[in-house]
Design an enzyme around this catalytic site. Structure first.
Site, PDB file in Angstrom:
ATOM      1  CG  ASP A 155      -1.719   1.260   1.427  1.00  0.00           C
ATOM      2  OD1 ASP A 155      -1.634   2.155   0.565  1.00  0.00           O
ATOM      3  OD2 ASP A 155      -2.449   1.349   2.437  1.00  0.00           O
ATOM      4  CG  ASP A 191      -9.068   5.132   1.800  1.00  0.00           C
ATOM      5  OD1 ASP A 191      -8.634   5.686   2.836  1.00  0.00           O
ATOM      6  OD2 ASP A 191      -8.320   4.545   0.983  1.00  0.00           O
ATOM      7  CD  GLU A 227      -5.173   3.408  -2.404  1.00  0.00           C
ATOM      8  OE1 GLU A 227      -6.060   4.144  -1.929  1.00  0.00           O
ATOM      9  OE2 GLU A 227      -4.057   3.822  -2.737  1.00  0.00           O
ATOM     10  CE  LYS A 241      -1.765   6.754  -3.546  1.00  0.00           C
ATOM     11  NZ  LYS A 241      -2.343   5.904  -2.477  1.00  0.00           N
TER      12      LYS A 241
END
Ligand code: ADP
Ligand code: MG
Length: 617
Positions: A23, A210, A186, A86
């Site tokens: 992850d 999330d 994800e 990211k």
């Protein structure tokens, strides 16, 4: 194409070799594997902790630290400390224009569609390189903890990541010395961790919520025959646990009648308060009162005050859930399972509001900051063929793509994609007035097409003459269940189109596939290094071309001095184009950019502003 056996799907080079799930998060990253009991487990390398903060610090001597060790430098040396990389992965300057100020390090902006770069001292890094440093740290931790080499991985990305962001994630893995078997969404990984979607008979519609450190997303997914389809996603890429921390700090500043400016000017105090606020927030996930001090400043907070502070933010996420459902054409009652992901879903108010909205208990039994990595571990195990109960679908054993400038392979359908599948990308021309475009189709994993297998080639003819960068050519790959690949090129403005059909598996033996995979792994690092040099050179050449055309067209608007100085910069860029030193090339590109920016802005030229939209072939 073949029924996936261990051989082809994963390369049987090191059969006993472990495959990890990673992850790669905005705030934290971690790695998981399937332990000998067959259970997914997160890796905690000798007490260093499971979560590796996604932070990279460069010391003045060029050495690098990653994770917790890099964290203090966010305050003491912000310009050499990279966080949230990211957010930049696979993004162009245009994509991030509106939130440049978010970064405390130098993100090069040159007002084009080329991918962003970050300047640290005299060096230029792509987000791919920076992410690879985080991945390398995870790989090393896994190797240290498991006492075995780790060469293969599944890496997760948000469901809303586009093709270029996914490709960038793959490249980062490759650069870290990892063979990336698959990029997994994800929310898909999180559901797998809960066992949802493992049974191919199962048909379900689920929501995955999330809430991480700085980002929020919700995905509505339909699961059928073991395939996860994203029906809708929604969210806010600037909403997360950091906002909760800030709300607490603001509250304490008010409570103690502190001077806001003084607090932010005092870096150490500001940082201490930030750390305390996060500590308080975490504590309040399991207790009702928090009471501590920073120096002699009382830092007290009750759960109910905290809840009222964050309520507006939490409600914002619920609105996003509503919108996602609307986009999917569903209502809350249609959702059968709700999966909670991200450290911030530990906050009780968050769980409560989400459960209320969907009208059901949420899945929160697995640590929300580990659930994605655990699911990625399960996906890795499935790809390794270790789960006899799960039917593996047909996949493409080798990547399919086309040649782009500099002889580079641009992957359109990555290896291990389930078939049937389709994918496409937009390209443009590199030269003014270009009316033909050669499209060469290749198969293989190497970065340079000359190392791959050529499948076909055709010319897209009759593109209307336009300045470079203006034509928009969509190249679409369609691979059907029989393994026939149809490649279509379509110029959007004129409608000219050309198509070709090939069978990629034709004349290809399993041994050859294995050999190609093996070669790609052994050459991965050199390949990526070469790719980066070629990309820098191509960008430089494109820059020279654009700048020269600009001078030519705008002679009368630019002073003689400006012209001769620009030519000097162009010449000095030209000189380094073949140096093989990408940092040097980027440095010269940056200098030329900086120099021409003021008068380029003054003379906003169509061709300049439009140039380099999409990659040129
Ligand atoms: P990302 O996916 O963005 O990399 P994570 O899922 O690791 O991030 O979430 C990080 C966030 O979770 C941080 O804001 C952190 O403060 C928050 N967090 C971690 N533990 C808790 C907790 N016990 N209670 C509330 N928030 C928490
Ligand atoms: Mg996350």
């Amino acid at each position: 194409m073949a029924k996936v056996s261990i051989n082809i799907a994963t390369g049987s080079i090191q059969k006993e070799d472990i495959i990890v799930g990673i992850d790669l998060g905005t705030t934290n990253s971690l790695v998981a594997f399937i332990n000998p009991e067959g259970k997914p487990q997160v890796i905690n390398d000798t007490g260093k902790g499971v979560l590796v903060p996604s932070i990279v610090h460069f010391h003045p001597d060029g050495s690098v630290v990653v994770g917790n060790e890099a964290k203090p430098y966010l305050v003491s040396d912000p310009s050499n400390t990279i966080f949230s990389v990211k957010r930049l992965l696979g993004r162009s300057y245009h994509d991030i224009e509106n939130y440049k100020d978010f970064f405390s390090y130098k993100v090069i902006d040159d007002n084009t569609e080329s991918l962003v770069k970050i300047k640290v001292g005299e060096r230029f890094f792509t987000p791919i390189e920076l992410s690879s440093l985080i991945l390398k740290e995870l790989k090393e931790r896994a190797e240290h903890a498991l006492k075995t080499p780790v060469n293969r991985a599944v890496i997760t990305v948000p469901a809303y990541f586009n093709d270029s962001q996914r490709q960038a994630t793959r490249d980062a893995g490759k650069l870290a010395g990892l063979d990336v078997l698959r990029i997994v969404n994800e929310p898909t990984a999180a559901s797998l961790a809960y066992g949802i979607g493992l049974n191919p008979e199962e048909e379900k519609t689920i929501a995955v919520y999330d809430l991480g450190g700085g980002t929020f997303d919700v995905s509505i997914m339909r699961i059928q025959n073991g395939i996860f389809e994203v029906l809708a996603t929604n969210g806010n890429t600037f909403l997360g646990g950091d906002d909760f921390d800030r709300a607490i700090i603001d509250h304490w500043i008010e409570q103690n009648q502190l001077n806001r400016e003084e607090v932010s000017a005092n870096k150490e105090l500001a940082q201490a308060l930030r750390l305390k606020a996060e500590e308080a927030k975490k504590a309040l996930s399991s207790q009702n009162i928090y009471n501590e001090k920073v120096g002699d400043i009382p830092c007290a907070l009750t759960r109910s005050t905290f809840d009222s502070l964050i309520l507006p933010k939490v409600e914002e996420t619920i609105v996003a859930c509503q919108n996602a459902l609307k986009d999917a054409g569903l209502s809350a009652a249609d959702i059968q399972e709700v999966v909670m992901v991200g450290g911030s879903t530990r906050t009780p108010l968050v769980k409560q509001k989400v459960a209320e909205f969907f009208g059901k208990e949420v899945h929160d039994q697995i640590n929300p900051d580990e659930v994605v990595a655990l699911g990625a571990g399960i996906q890795a195990d499935i790809l390794a063929g270790n789960r006899k109960d799960i039917l593996l679908l047909d996949v493409t054993p080798l990547s399919l793509g086309i040649e782009t400038m500099g002889g580079l392979m641009d992957v359109i359908i990555p290896r291990n994609s389930k078939v049937p599948t389709k994918a496409g990308r937009q390209y443009t021309t590199s030269v003014d007035g270009q009316v033909n475009m050669k499209i060469s189709i290749y198969q293989g994993e190497r970065d340079l097409v000359k190392e791959n297998r050529k499948l076909a080639e055709f010319d897209l003819k009759g593109i209307p003459a336009m300045p470079a960068g203006l034509p928009k050519v969509n190249i679409n790959f369609l691979l059907n269940a029989d393994g026939i690949l149809t490649v279509q090129a379509l110029e959007l403005r004129s409608g000219v189109k050309q198509e070709v059909e090939v069978k990629p598996a034709y004349g290809l033996t399993d041994q050859e596939v294995e050999q190609m995979l093996f070669d790609s792994i052994t050459h991965a690092k050199d390949d990526v290094a070469q790719r980066m040099i070629i990309e820098a050179r191509t960008e430089g050449e494109q820059m020279v071309y654009t700048a020269e055309r600009f001078l030519e067209k705008n002679k009368e608007y630019v002073s003689t001095q400006e012209i001769s100085d620009t030519i000097k910069h162009i010449e000095s860029l030209k000189e380094v184009l073949n140096s093989g030193d990408k940092d040097l090339i980027h440095k010269k590109i940056d200098e030329l950019n900086e120099f021409t920016r003021p008068f380029a802005e003054r003379l906003m030229d169509q061709a300049i502003s439009q140039a380099m939209k999409g990659k040129a072939i």
